[in-house]
Design a protein around this motif. Structure first.
Motif, PDB file in Angstrom:
ATOM      1  N   LEU A 818     -25.118 -36.711 -26.089  1.00 55.26           N
ATOM      2  CA  LEU A 818     -25.845 -36.759 -24.813  1.00 55.26           C
ATOM      3  C   LEU A 818     -24.871 -36.611 -23.658  1.00 55.26           C
ATOM      4  N   ALA A 819     -25.251 -35.801 -22.688  1.00 54.67           N
ATOM      5  CA  ALA A 819     -24.518 -35.697 -21.426  1.00 54.67           C
ATOM      6  C   ALA A 819     -25.332 -36.402 -20.349  1.00 54.67           C
ATOM      7  N   ASP A 820     -24.780 -37.466 -19.816  1.00 49.52           N
ATOM      8  CA  ASP A 820     -25.441 -38.225 -18.758  1.00 49.52           C
ATOM      9  C   ASP A 820     -25.053 -37.596 -17.419  1.00 49.52           C
ATOM     10  N   GLU A 821     -26.009 -36.898 -16.806  1.00 54.31           N
ATOM     11  CA  GLU A 821     -25.765 -36.217 -15.534  1.00 54.31           C
ATOM     12  C   GLU A 821     -26.456 -36.939 -14.370  1.00 54.31           C
ATOM     13  N   VAL A 822     -26.806 -38.199 -14.588  1.00 55.32           N
ATOM     14  CA  VAL A 822     -27.534 -38.957 -13.566  1.00 55.32           C
ATOM     15  C   VAL A 822     -26.735 -39.051 -12.272  1.00 55.32           C
ATOM     16  N   GLN A 823     -25.420 -39.194 -12.391  1.00 53.21           N
ATOM     17  CA  GLN A 823     -24.585 -39.311 -11.193  1.00 53.21           C
ATOM     18  C   GLN A 823     -24.103 -37.962 -10.678  1.00 53.21           C
ATOM     19  N   VAL A 824     -23.779 -37.056 -11.597  1.00 53.93           N
ATOM     20  CA  VAL A 824     -22.939 -35.923 -11.199  1.00 53.93           C
ATOM     21  C   VAL A 824     -23.627 -34.571 -11.299  1.00 53.93           C
ATOM     22  N   GLY A 825     -24.914 -34.546 -11.576  1.00 53.26           N
ATOM     23  CA  GLY A 825     -25.583 -33.272 -11.776  1.00 53.26           C
ATOM     24  C   GLY A 825     -25.988 -32.556 -10.499  1.00 53.26           C
ATOM     25  N   PHE A 826     -26.618 -31.396 -10.704  1.00 55.12           N
ATOM     26  CA  PHE A 826     -27.204 -30.577  -9.636  1.00 55.12           C
ATOM     27  C   PHE A 826     -26.166 -29.988  -8.683  1.00 55.12           C
ATOM     28  N   GLY A 827     -25.072 -29.485  -9.262  1.00 56.24           N
ATOM     29  CA  GLY A 827     -24.105 -28.713  -8.495  1.00 56.24           C
ATOM     30  C   GLY A 827     -23.071 -29.515  -7.751  1.00 56.24           C
ATOM     31  N   ARG A 828     -23.085 -30.820  -7.890  1.00 46.96           N
ATOM     32  CA  ARG A 828     -22.129 -31.647  -7.145  1.00 46.96           C
ATOM     33  C   ARG A 828     -20.690 -31.306  -7.510  1.00 46.96           C
ATOM     34  N   VAL A 829     -20.428 -30.940  -8.778  1.00 47.23           N
ATOM     35  CA  VAL A 829     -19.041 -30.681  -9.170  1.00 47.23           C
ATOM     36  C   VAL A 829     -18.529 -29.348  -8.632  1.00 47.23           C
ATOM     37  N   GLY A 830     -19.420 -28.554  -8.044  1.00 50.03           N
ATOM     38  CA  GLY A 830     -18.978 -27.343  -7.352  1.00 50.03           C
ATOM     39  C   GLY A 830     -18.823 -26.125  -8.229  1.00 50.03           C
ATOM     40  N   SER A 831     -18.061 -26.231  -9.282  1.00 51.49           N
ATOM     41  CA  SER A 831     -17.816 -25.069 -10.144  1.00 51.49           C
ATOM     42  C   SER A 831     -18.977 -24.783 -11.067  1.00 51.49           C
ATOM     43  N   HIS A 832     -19.785 -25.779 -11.360  1.00 53.59           N
ATOM     44  CA  HIS A 832     -20.899 -25.652 -12.291  1.00 53.59           C
ATOM     45  C   HIS A 832     -22.081 -26.475 -11.779  1.00 53.59           C
ATOM     46  N   MET A 833     -23.248 -26.200 -12.360  1.00 56.90           N
ATOM     47  CA  MET A 833     -24.404 -27.010 -12.008  1.00 56.90           C
ATOM     48  C   MET A 833     -24.310 -28.404 -12.627  1.00 56.90           C
ATOM     49  N   TRP A 834     -23.655 -28.486 -13.791  1.00 55.48           N
ATOM     50  CA  TRP A 834     -23.598 -29.767 -14.512  1.00 55.48           C
ATOM     51  C   TRP A 834     -22.151 -30.103 -14.845  1.00 55.48           C
ATOM     52  N   ALA A 835     -21.805 -31.374 -14.752  1.00 50.95           N
ATOM     53  CA  ALA A 835     -20.415 -31.792 -14.969  1.00 50.95           C
ATOM     54  C   ALA A 835     -19.951 -31.531 -16.394  1.00 50.95           C
ATOM     55  N   HIS A 836     -20.843 -31.651 -17.399  1.00 45.54           N
ATOM     56  CA  HIS A 836     -20.410 -31.425 -18.782  1.00 45.54           C
ATOM     57  C   HIS A 836     -19.983 -29.983 -19.009  1.00 45.54           C
ATOM     58  N   GLN A 837     -20.448 -29.068 -18.137  1.00 48.28           N
ATOM     59  CA  GLN A 837     -20.064 -27.667 -18.297  1.00 48.28           C
ATOM     60  C   GLN A 837     -18.580 -27.445 -18.025  1.00 48.28           C
ATOM     61  N   THR A 838     -17.932 -28.356 -17.297  1.00 50.59           N
ATOM     62  CA  THR A 838     -16.485 -28.229 -17.076  1.00 50.59           C
ATOM     63  C   THR A 838     -15.714 -28.414 -18.375  1.00 50.59           C
ATOM     64  N   GLN A 839     -16.379 -28.980 -19.397  1.00 53.46           N
ATOM     65  CA  GLN A 839     -15.756 -29.170 -20.702  1.00 53.46           C
ATOM     66  C   GLN A 839     -16.121 -28.061 -21.685  1.00 53.46           C
ATOM     67  N   GLY A 840     -16.969 -27.131 -21.253  1.00 54.78           N
ATOM     68  CA  GLY A 840     -17.329 -26.009 -22.110  1.00 54.78           C
ATOM     69  C   GLY A 840     -18.166 -26.404 -23.308  1.00 54.78           C
ATOM     70  N   VAL A 841     -19.069 -27.389 -23.158  1.00 56.32           N
ATOM     71  CA  VAL A 841     -19.889 -27.855 -24.277  1.00 56.32           C
ATOM     72  C   VAL A 841     -21.365 -27.701 -23.950  1.00 56.32           C
ATOM     73  N   ILE A 842     -22.170 -27.675 -25.016  1.00 55.26           N
ATOM     74  CA  ILE A 842     -23.626 -27.709 -24.868  1.00 55.26           C
ATOM     75  C   ILE A 842     -24.116 -28.974 -25.568  1.00 55.26           C
ATOM     76  N   PRO A 843     -24.590 -29.963 -24.838  1.00 54.19           N
ATOM     77  CA  PRO A 843     -25.074 -31.202 -25.452  1.00 54.19           C
ATOM     78  C   PRO A 843     -26.386 -30.959 -26.196  1.00 54.19           C
ATOM     79  N   ASP A 844     -26.798 -31.975 -26.943  1.00 58.67           N
ATOM     80  CA  ASP A 844     -28.110 -31.941 -27.583  1.00 58.67           C
ATOM     81  C   ASP A 844     -29.192 -32.461 -26.639  1.00 58.67           C
ATOM     82  N   ILE A 845     -28.798 -33.354 -25.755  1.00 56.52           N
ATOM     83  CA  ILE A 845     -29.720 -33.948 -24.784  1.00 56.52           C
ATOM     84  C   ILE A 845     -28.973 -34.103 -23.460  1.00 56.52           C
TER      85      ILE A 845
END
Length: 1010
Positions: A818-845
């Motif tokens: 699971l990637a918890d994007e409650v704090q950091v989602g919706f483009g806040r990290v700038g480079s990606h829409m979701w923070a887990h994308q900075t790690q190059g992974v696709i979560p299950d949830i």
């Protein structure tokens, strides 16, 4: 040198000899005032200070009592700020001495602080801390008994009736009359009520010469137990309050503050609270009697006159108070209902409202009502006179016609401070009455007034002065449980009064009055002032129509919102804004104390927001650098419009088909790669994570969870279980058996640090260790929780490859990620829409919350079709509010704003600017140990030493406080050591805002060690 000077020096010499021979002390001796005893401050050569008391010859029980009580308190309440006895060289508590006759000496430890009467640091907190101390003291004295306390003591106001024989000794007819009335009331009413109250030994003399204050105005000590007596406990509060209110702006407020603090430390009954005001007055009456008697007996003792001027002045001030209001305010301060029966009256009204008759009955079947806002419509009215009020009539009539209404109303709770006139001037405790206690109904003169329910005429009054009620009627009513209340009708015709008699029965719906003309009512436009009254405060027909803002919690009990009687189709009342101190008190009383308040030492009352700024009650704009909830900006107009538009059409649950829900799920899922394409909608991040756990358990058949140390995933019980930040912290119950905790991947102070290219794999190896620990017990993980950036861990960015490796270990064991994007989602990290994308992974949830609705309570879970299908196991899933049309429209608007305003790119640009600037500051300020983050989710970690990495937590507290105080910037701390400056502002945070922050931080860091 005069003979008196010689005598005084001889006394001091004798005292120095006593100190040397009996206690082995040498030092300076300073006389202090006293009524019976001789008191001295002793400053020994080693710097220690003491209080020396030379007791006058008296009953041995009196002195024994004072010795015994300090011994008792030393054993039962050693932390109380009272003197401790100092034993003589022979181990004795007392020593015989000859100074102005035979006396008994006691040496006591000195208490720091200034005497209340002389202190310049007294604040409103002084009375509260005194009340708290006395409450704690009396709790400690509950089990204390001594023969000396059984005395019949003239200073025990529980026996005040004995002083009726001394009233004639007081100089002045006015004083005698006031004191006699108080003592007669005591004997007739107060004493019988006291008989039902608890008795115990009390200090009985917390006067302004026996109480010490520190430099902040808080009580630091209590002196002199010589007036102790066994009496009614509530007397303790009254005696202290009589002195604490001297010179205070709000006498009753001071009594209430002291009584309320006492009650919190040592709960009292409602009966005791009801007696406090009368007992304070009684203390003054007793003091005046005692002074008159003792001056006759000993005219040279000037100590007796120390406080008598204050006593008479303060007694006169209390006599001007409305007694009923004073008692209600004290009850409120203690947490009791200000008017005991007000709640039951309101319950009766609510239960029977369907049977009420209309007070005003327009000819149309469904009348149109226009709300008339006086303050907004008449901003120039501050200078109005009675004659100017005529100008209001045309304005009100025009307003009603413009609204095509049959009649207009003025609101309950509305601020009428703009109107000048006797009826709106000072009423209690020097406070101006300004808040409307009724509803004004505007209609032509002669409009009939009908009784809403049965009653009888209780009071008639004709007040023709400008801004008064004019002709007024109060009808008396009773509930089915016998509670009496009244309805008030003001601004009637004078003819109305001629047709009514006191006691006359009035039936439900009966026409009993008519609206008065302007000339009968101080030139007001014709209208009816309608008001509920649970206590007419002894004013009868002269009952107030406006109350005091700062006492609103009391006045709204005296006159509750009459909307329940009127049943109008428009709101007839407003919320009365209150100051911060009141709101804090009420939060503590009405809302769980576990709900924290930001900047608790100096909290903010926020009333508005715009973009990256919050706006307080004074109009001050605060740069908000912690609110990642209002992601696209406070009060973003597109979000507001979307909510308003849909709310005006439909809001219902998701069981009905609705285009917005389907469109939103399509738009949201499109932000993720396949196979993440199924959405569930809930109301908060906590709910989202809880649902994700259910999904994982349904799909895997496993129950165990792996989480990252110091993580936080929500406040539900299931999420506390997987949040080490909570279960391993204060008040937590420890790690549950089904949870494994992986090492926090901290590149700054963890085992593997910056520069270690293999740190991600090494930290992920601990996830593998948790998987193996489960396997050793025949168990497998259901779910691995992780954020893309660790928020509560200290805004930690993850080592490269960490999630890729961790996910692989979990999935190999059959678990989901699971990637918890409650704090950091919706483009806040700038480079990606979701923070887990900075790690190059696709979560299950993936779980989302906070920024998803820009402050609207909504959240979501996105997962795969296979996982969603496993959850459809026959147990229906339903969420009442999740996915409702209003939430869907708000969610769509948030996505539109992020897209149209290029906020993701904006976060990257401004975030890089902020981190570059912070790293530049680190070159000048060694306290900055690390700067990290992505976009506008950043952490600045402060350390006292860059080698040892000792956390600079207290320094960060200073920085946060100073950035708020001096620069109006709101920040907060994060991390296991509370030394990380957390930065996560709304996305519209601008380059100019960024530069202002960096300049302010530079300034504050520069002042850190000065």
């Amino acid at each position: 040198m005069t003979q008196n000077d010689v005598k005084a020096e001889q006394e001091l010499a004798a005292i120095r000899t006593l100190l040397t021979e009996a206690y082995g002390l040498e030092g300076d001796v300073l006389p202090l005032p006293g009524e019976h005893d001789l008191n001295y401050r002793v400053r020994a050569q080693d710097g220690e200070q003491y209080l020396l008391k030379l007791h006058a010859p008296a009953d041995a029980d009196d002195l024994g009592m004072q010795v015994a009580v300090l011994d008792h308190l030393a054993n039962t309440a050693p932390d109380l700020p009272v003197s401790q006895p100092v034993l003589s060289r022979t181990g004795a508590s007392t020593v015989k001495v000859t100074v102005r006759g035979e006396r008994t000496a006691r040496l006591l430890t000195w208490l720091p602080g200034d005497i209340w009467a002389k202190s310049v640091s007294r604040t409103p907190a002084s009375a509260e801390t005194l009340g708290s101390l006395l409450g704690q003291l009396d709790r400690s004295l509950e089990g204390f008994a001594h023969a000396g306390t059984k005395r019949i003591y003239a200073w025990d106001i529980g026996r005040a009736d004995m002083h009726l024989q001394h009233v004639d000794l007081i100089d002045g007819d006015e004083k005698q009359a006031a004191v006699r009335a108080i003592l007669e009331r005591f004997a007739a009413s107060v004493l019988p009520s006291l008989e039902t109250c608890p008795r115990q030994v009390i200090h009985n003399d917390a006067n302004d010469y026996n109480v010490l204050l520190d430099v902040e105005g808080r009580v630091s000590g209590l002196l002199d137990f010589g007036d102790m007596v066994e009496t009614w406990r509530v007397v303790e509060i009254a005696v202290a309050a009589a002195y604490a209110l001297i010179g205070a702006r709000d006498a009753v407020g001071t009594i209430g503050a002291l009584a309320g603090a006492y009650h919190r430390a040592n709960p009292i009954s409602e009966a005791e609270a009801d007696l406090i005001f009368d007992l304070v007055r009684t203390r003054y009456a007793v003091s005046m009697c005692m002074a008159a008697k003792q001056i006759r007996e000993n005219p040279e003792n000037t100590y007796l006159l120390v406080s008598q001027e204050d006593v008479w002045r303060e007694l006169q001030r209390l006599e001007r108070e409305n007694r009923a209001v004073a008692i209600a305010r004290i009850r409120d301060a203690c947490g009791f209902a200000p008017i005991a029966h007000a709640a039951s009256v309101m319950r009766w009204l609510e239960l029977n409202a369907h049977d009420f008759s209309a007070i005003v009955k327009p000819t149309v079947t469904k009348p149109q009502v226009a709300v008339f806002d006086f303050a907004a419509s008449n901003p120039e009215a501050a200078q109005w006179t009675a004659l100017d009020a005529q100008a209001a009539e045309a304005r009100i009539a025009d307003h009603i016609r413009a609204q095509k209404a049959d009649f207009g109303i003025g609101l309950y709770g509305e601020d009428r401070a703009i109107y000048r006139g006797d009826a709106y001037e000072t009423a209690t405790s020097g406070e101006r009455r300004s808040i409307h206690l009724g509803v004004d109904i505007f209609a032509p003169a002669g409009e009939p007034v009908h009784a809403p329910f049965a009653g009888k005429v209780a009071f008639l009054h004709d007040d023709a002065v400008a801004f008064g009620f004019g002709p007024t009627v109060l009808l008396e009513h009773a509930t089915d449980t016998g509670d009496i209340f009244w309805t008030l009708y003001g601004h009637l015709s004078r003819e109305t009064l001629a047709t009514l008699t006191i006691g006359q029965p009035i039936a439900t719906g009966e026409r009993f009055a008519v609206f008065g003309a302007a000339e009968e009512n101080g030139n007001w436009a014709p209208h009816l002032h309608f008001q509920l009254v649970t206590d007419h405060l002894g004013l009868e027909g002269r009952m107030f129509g406006v109350g005091v803002r700062d006492q609103w919690q009391v006045w709204r009990e005296v006159s509750p919102d009459p909307s329940v009687v009127l049943g109008l189709s428009v709101p007839a009342s407003v919320i009365v804004a209150r100051d911060k101190d009141f709101l804090v008190r009420e939060r503590h009383r009405r809302i769980g104390r576990s709900l924290s308040i930001a900047y608790s030492a100096a909290p903010l009352k926020i009333v508005g927001g715009e973009g990256a700024h919050l706006i307080d009650e004074d109009g001050t704009r605060w740069l908000d650098m912690v609110n990642n909830v209002c992601h696209v900006g406070h009060c973003n107009p597109r979000i507001v419009k979307a909510a308003q538009t849909q709310m005006g059409k439909l809001n219902t649950n998701s069981r009905y088909l609705h285009d917005s829900l389907v469109e939103y799920s399509r738009r949201l899922a499109a932000l993720f790669p396949d196979p993440l394409n199924v959405c569930f909608f809930v109301n908060s991040g906590s709910e989202a994570n809880d649902l994700a756990l259910r999904l994982a358990r349904a799909y895997t058949g496993n129950r165990d969870v792996i989480t990252v140390d110091h993580a936080y995933h929500g406040h539900l019980s299931s999420m506390i279980d997987v949040s080490p930040y909570k279960f391993a912290g204060k008040g937590g119950e420890g790690r549950p058996a089904h949870v494994k905790v992986a090492e926090m991947p901290d590149l700054y102070r963890g085992r593997y640090r910056y520069g270690d290219a293999d740190a991600g794999r090494k930290y992920a190896d601990d996830v593998r260790s948790q998987v193996l620990a489960l396997a050793a017990n025949g168990r497998r993980p259901a779910l691995f929780f992780s954020e893309g950036i660790l928020g509560t861990g200290g805004q930690l960015t993850l080592p490269e490859g960490y999630l890729r490796e961790a996910y692989a270990h979990v999935r190999a064991a059959g678990g989901l990620c699971l990637a918890d994007e409650v704090q950091v989602g919706f483009g806040r990290v700038g480079s990606h829409m979701w923070a887990h994308q900075t790690q190059g992974v696709i979560p299950d949830i993936v779980t989302m919350g906070k920024p998803i609705g820009n402050g609207h309570p909504m959240a979501a879970v996105v997962t795969t079709e296979a996982i969603a299908a496993s959850f459809a196991n026959g147990m229906e899933y339903f969420n009442t509010f999740g996915g409702n049309p209003v939430s869907a429209e708000i969610g769509l608007a948030v996505l539109d704003v992020i897209r149209d305003e290029r906020l993701m790119h904006h976060c990257q640009v401004v975030g890089d600017r902020l981190m570059d600037g912070a790293r530049a500051l680190a070159k000048r300020h060694a306290i900055i140990g690390d700067v990290r983050g992505y976009g506008l989710f950043n952490g600045i970690e402060l350390v006292r030493d860059r080698e040892t990495l000792e956390p600079a937590a207290s320094e960060l507290d200073f920085i946060i406080a100073e950035m708020k105080r001096k620069h109006r910037i709101l920040l907060s701390s994060e991390g296991p050591h509370h030394n990380v400056l957390k930065v996560k502002p709304p996305a519209p945070f601008s380059a100019a805002d960024c530069d202002y922050f960096l300049e302010a931080l530079d300034d504050t860091l520069g002042r850190l060690n000065h």
